[in-house]
Scaffold this motif. Structure first.
Motif, PDB file in Angstrom:
ATOM      1  N   MET A 172       1.482   8.167  17.249  1.00  0.00           N
ATOM      2  CA  MET A 172       0.548   7.946  17.005  1.00  0.00           C
ATOM      3  C   MET A 172       0.288   8.742  15.636  1.00  0.00           C
ATOM      4  SD  MET A 172      -1.018   8.522  19.825  1.00  0.00           S
ATOM      5  CE  MET A 172      -2.706   9.151  19.601  1.00  0.00           C
ATOM      6  N   LEU A 173      -0.841   8.264  14.782  1.00  0.00           N
ATOM      7  CA  LEU A 173      -1.120   8.793  13.285  1.00  0.00           C
ATOM      8  C   LEU A 173      -1.995   9.644  13.320  1.00  0.00           C
ATOM      9  CD1 LEU A 173      -1.274   5.768  10.672  1.00  0.00           C
ATOM     10  CD2 LEU A 173       0.699   7.344  11.592  1.00  0.00           C
ATOM     11  N   SER A 174      -1.403  10.950  12.577  1.00  0.00           N
ATOM     12  CA  SER A 174      -2.792  12.046  11.888  1.00  0.00           C
ATOM     13  C   SER A 174      -3.840  11.054  11.478  1.00  0.00           C
ATOM     14  CB  SER A 174      -2.046  13.551  11.593  1.00  0.00           C
ATOM     15  OG  SER A 174      -2.853  14.179  11.695  1.00  0.00           O
ATOM     16  N   VAL A 175      -4.951  10.946  11.557  1.00  0.00           N
ATOM     17  CA  VAL A 175      -6.333  10.220  10.930  1.00  0.00           C
ATOM     18  C   VAL A 175      -7.204  11.628  10.974  1.00  0.00           C
ATOM     19  CG1 VAL A 175      -7.534   8.662  10.328  1.00  0.00           C
ATOM     20  CG2 VAL A 175      -5.486   8.068  11.779  1.00  0.00           C
ATOM     21  N   ASN A 176      -7.623  12.587   9.669  1.00  0.00           N
ATOM     22  CA  ASN A 176      -8.694  12.794   9.459  1.00  0.00           C
ATOM     23  C   ASN A 176      -7.949  14.206  10.691  1.00  0.00           C
ATOM     24  OD1 ASN A 176      -9.964  12.238   7.987  1.00  0.00           O
ATOM     25  ND2 ASN A 176     -10.657  10.207   9.096  1.00  0.00           N
ATOM     26  N   GLY A 177      -6.940  14.516  10.791  1.00  0.00           N
ATOM     27  CA  GLY A 177      -6.463  15.507  12.080  1.00  0.00           C
ATOM     28  C   GLY A 177      -6.619  15.115  13.596  1.00  0.00           C
ATOM     29  N   ARG A 178      -6.731  14.134  13.703  1.00  0.00           N
ATOM     30  CA  ARG A 178      -6.918  14.171  15.087  1.00  0.00           C
ATOM     31  C   ARG A 178      -5.392  12.679  14.923  1.00  0.00           C
ATOM     32  NH1 ARG A 178     -13.331  13.150  15.906  1.00  0.00           N
ATOM     33  NH2 ARG A 178     -14.344  15.205  14.990  1.00  0.00           N
ATOM     34  N   PHE A 184     -14.552   2.114  15.066  1.00  0.00           N
ATOM     35  CA  PHE A 184     -13.555   1.525  15.484  1.00  0.00           C
ATOM     36  C   PHE A 184     -11.606   2.010  15.349  1.00  0.00           C
ATOM     37  CE2 PHE A 184     -10.921  -2.066  17.602  1.00  0.00           C
ATOM     38  CZ  PHE A 184     -11.496  -1.452  19.129  1.00  0.00           C
ATOM     39  N   ALA A 185     -12.187   1.703  13.946  1.00  0.00           N
ATOM     40  CA  ALA A 185     -10.843   2.399  12.710  1.00  0.00           C
ATOM     41  C   ALA A 185     -10.616   2.989  12.372  1.00  0.00           C
ATOM     42  CB  ALA A 185      -9.925   0.551  13.223  1.00  0.00           C
ATOM     43  N   PRO A 186     -11.092   4.209  12.236  1.00  0.00           N
ATOM     44  CA  PRO A 186     -11.524   5.089  12.131  1.00  0.00           C
ATOM     45  C   PRO A 186     -10.006   5.672  10.964  1.00  0.00           C
ATOM     46  CG  PRO A 186     -12.001   5.882  13.628  1.00  0.00           C
ATOM     47  CD  PRO A 186     -10.963   4.505  13.558  1.00  0.00           C
ATOM     48  N   VAL A 187     -10.282   5.169   9.216  1.00  0.00           N
ATOM     49  CA  VAL A 187      -9.130   5.522   7.947  1.00  0.00           C
ATOM     50  C   VAL A 187      -8.666   7.089   7.080  1.00  0.00           C
ATOM     51  CG1 VAL A 187      -8.769   5.450   5.838  1.00  0.00           C
ATOM     52  CG2 VAL A 187      -9.761   3.088   7.492  1.00  0.00           C
ATOM     53  N   ASP A 188      -8.238   7.655   7.274  1.00  0.00           N
ATOM     54  CA  ASP A 188      -8.337   9.279   6.622  1.00  0.00           C
ATOM     55  C   ASP A 188      -8.905   9.026   5.345  1.00  0.00           C
ATOM     56  OD1 ASP A 188      -6.215  11.812   7.274  1.00  0.00           O
ATOM     57  OD2 ASP A 188      -5.987  11.164   5.374  1.00  0.00           O
ATOM     58  N   SER A 189      -8.952  10.268   5.440  1.00  0.00           N
ATOM     59  CA  SER A 189     -10.318  10.260   3.611  1.00  0.00           C
ATOM     60  C   SER A 189      -9.056  10.508   2.657  1.00  0.00           C
ATOM     61  CB  SER A 189     -10.475  12.129   4.110  1.00  0.00           C
ATOM     62  OG  SER A 189      -9.695  12.664   4.005  1.00  0.00           O
ATOM     63  N   ALA A 218      -4.270   2.747   7.593  1.00  0.00           N
ATOM     64  CA  ALA A 218      -5.671   4.164   7.738  1.00  0.00           C
ATOM     65  C   ALA A 218      -4.822   5.299   6.936  1.00  0.00           C
ATOM     66  CB  ALA A 218      -5.105   4.972   9.870  1.00  0.00           C
ATOM     67  N   THR A 219      -3.444   5.317   6.520  1.00  0.00           N
ATOM     68  CA  THR A 219      -2.826   6.313   5.984  1.00  0.00           C
ATOM     69  C   THR A 219      -2.259   6.156   4.918  1.00  0.00           C
ATOM     70  OG1 THR A 219      -1.340   6.750   7.206  1.00  0.00           O
ATOM     71  CG2 THR A 219      -3.382   8.174   7.924  1.00  0.00           C
ATOM     72  N   PRO A 220      -1.683   7.073   4.191  1.00  0.00           N
ATOM     73  CA  PRO A 220      -0.685   6.693   3.435  1.00  0.00           C
ATOM     74  C   PRO A 220       1.029   7.099   3.568  1.00  0.00           C
ATOM     75  CG  PRO A 220      -2.146   8.771   1.826  1.00  0.00           C
ATOM     76  CD  PRO A 220      -3.013   8.970   3.419  1.00  0.00           C
ATOM     77  N   ALA A 221       1.647   6.564   3.410  1.00  0.00           N
ATOM     78  CA  ALA A 221       3.325   7.036   3.685  1.00  0.00           C
ATOM     79  C   ALA A 221       3.874   7.670   4.786  1.00  0.00           C
ATOM     80  CB  ALA A 221       4.107   5.548   2.315  1.00  0.00           C
ATOM     81  N   HIS A 275       0.561  -1.091  -0.136  1.00  0.00           N
ATOM     82  CA  HIS A 275       0.063  -0.045  -0.190  1.00  0.00           C
ATOM     83  C   HIS A 275       1.031   1.123  -0.332  1.00  0.00           C
ATOM     84  CE1 HIS A 275      -2.708   3.227   1.976  1.00  0.00           C
ATOM     85  NE2 HIS A 275      -1.920   3.233   2.978  1.00  0.00           N
ATOM     86  N   TYR A 276       1.564   1.425   0.686  1.00  0.00           N
ATOM     87  CA  TYR A 276       2.560   2.831   1.027  1.00  0.00           C
ATOM     88  C   TYR A 276       3.549   2.834   0.312  1.00  0.00           C
ATOM     89  CZ  TYR A 276       1.823   2.815   6.233  1.00  0.00           C
ATOM     90  OH  TYR A 276       1.016   2.850   7.319  1.00  0.00           O
TER      91      TYR A 276
END
Length: 495
Positions: free
Chosen positions: A418-424, A281-286, A402-405, A203-204
């Protein structure tokens, strides 16, 4: 939102200079050229070595390499082909292997300096099969410490970088594998996957990978002095630049006596596709979910029967808890006595109602047998839910991560980042949900390129099929490739 434009895989890998683009060709195209003697194994090896010399300092994917020995083998194969000798289906194809697989005479460390002098005395089962098919081993690809990160860095070999964006991760734990294939240093690689270790790197890096049905490919010779061909949850699988390549490799790698079932749908407009682009439960970035939703619309326009926000009847929290506990139970056998004693002490202090990975990892490591059997019972119930789901659908499309690379981050432990997912902010370990979603029940899962983020980073889609239905998920990936969702050489080479 930017997307991969529809184009053929040959067009996508063509460069200004065909000799330079040779290292980016898919395996299926290279085998055709080798078999007709339009291309020599030595010329192909030279192209891969040139890619290695060009980008090794930046990408650092192949941390052990022996191009001289590979060249000698390529020379032997060329001579045998000229003489009309019968050769294997991969004769003359250069490949790399994840560092955690044994190669006779080479070290297997899993990124741990304590194992720097662990020299294998025989090849892993997958190496044996690939050599028998005529593939030419170039080297070993980098991994994170103990294969437990979405990045690939360790004190033994250093840091591997994403060929598309060197400040970002190539994924893990098969991150060196994906980076080597993406950068043209090897035609294919074989990695392992217990927690998305094949899926997130593909994916990355914008390539293809296949997490095989549990037990289909032997893992004997994977890890530190391990001869178990089918450890719990963990599987082996190929990474390549085409979905067609994955099928060719799967047929070589499958254990003797393991038949591959014919794919379910015979054409795209007969295919029933469920899509789950994110989950509360495990949101994915837009940046990821929007690409998957756009892909779903394209498939629907092409005649497939698509159902959005579809999933089996499985409660997410229970799946998460069961998967993480069984995951850490499965990996506990590799811990030394001191580390296991520390896990026992930490587990005694844990809140039994805490669902965080930071807690569950310790509880799972020291599970007693009765608790494990109770979890196994839950896993069988999840497997039945998947069986019911695949009565109505052929595949399920969902995220691989959850995000690109993301930007390289080596501070602390993976579960502390932590990752930033949809700004959170989201704990990096939350994306393990997408690993356990199919992995806990041993289902096959193919990752294919699905488009690009707004920053031009690759975004992949995870294609899950029923148990033993490996060729079904691969067939869907091949249809995506035909629609133009294919590997593209790294941006740093195209600029």
């Amino acid at each position: 939102m930017a997307f991969a434009s529809p184009t053929s895989v040959i067009e996508a890998t063509a460069g200004v200079d065909d000799a330079e683009s040779l290292c980016y060709w898919p395996l299926w195209r290279l085998t055709q050229a080798l078999q007709t003697q339009a291309l020599s194994a030595q010329t192909l090896l030279d192209a891969c070595e040139a890619a290695f010399k060009r980008d090794h300092e930046t990408v650092h994917a192949l941390v052990i390499h022996d191009h001289a020995a590979a060249r000698a083998e390529a020379c032997r194969i060329d001579a045998a082909r000229r003489a009309g000798e019968a050769l294997g289906p991969l004769a003359g194809i250069p490949f790399s292997i994840k560092e955690s697989f044994d190669v006779a005479g080479w070290p297997t460390t899993c990124g741990d300096s304590a194992h720097a002098h662990n020299i294998a005395d025989q090849d892993a089962a997958v190496i044996t099969r690939l050599r028998r098919a005529g593939a030419v081993l170039l080297g070993k690809s980098n991994v994170p410490l103990h294969l437990r990160d979405w990045q690939s860095h360790n004190a033994v070999y250093g840091t591997t970088r994403n060929p598309h964006a060197p400040t970002r991760t190539p994924g893990g734990s098969s991150g060196g594998s994906a980076a080597a294939v993406c950068a043209g240093m090897s035609v294919f690689d074989v990695g392992s996957d217990i927690g998305s270790s094949l899926r997130n790197p593909a994916h990355y890096c914008g390539i293809f990978s296949h997490k095989s049905t549990h037990g289909l490919i032997s893992l004997a010779g994977h890890g530190i002095r391990s001869d178990d061909p089918t450890p719990d949850i963990n599987v082996a699988g190929p990474l390549a630049r085409s979905a067609k390549d994955l099928e060719i490799l799967l047929r070589v790698l499958a254990q003797d006596g393991r038949e591959l079932r014919a794919p379910r749908p015979v054409q795209l407009d007969h295919c029933r596709i469920g899509v789950l682009s994110s989950h509360p439960f495990a949101p994915v970035d837009s940046e990821v979910s929007t690409v998957i939703e756009s892909l779903a619309r394209r498939l629907e326009q092409s005649g497939a029967k698509v159902t959005m926000q579809s999933m089996p009847s499985i409660e997410a929290e229970e799946l998460w808890r069961t998967y993480v506990l069984m995951l850490r139970a499965a990996t506990s056998m590799y811990m030394n006595d001191s580390a296991y004693a520390q896990a026992q002490e930490r587990a005694r202090e844990c809140d039994p109602h805490d669902l965080s990975y930071a807690t569950l990892q310790h509880v799972g490591t020291v599970l007693d047998h009765r608790a494990w059997l109770q979890l196994a019972q839950a896993r069988r119930r999840f497997a039945r839910a998947w069986d019911d789901y695949f009565q109505w659908y052929d595949v399920l499309l969902c995220p691989a991560a959850a995000t690109p690379a993301f930007e390289l981050n080596q501070a602390g432990e993976p579960w502390q980042r932590m990752l930033s997912v949809n700004g959170r902010p989201q704990p990096m370990t939350t994306q393990l949900f997408w690993a356990g979603f199919s992995g806990l029940c041993g289902l096959p899962s193919t990752v294919a390129p699905a488009g690009l983020s707004t920053e031009g980073l690759p975004v992949g889609v995870q294609i899950i099929a029923g148990h033993g239905e490996d060729l079904t998920s691969l067939r869907v990936a091949q249809w995506l490739e035909d629609l133009g969702y294919c590997y593209r050489p790294p941006r740093m080479r195209r600029q």
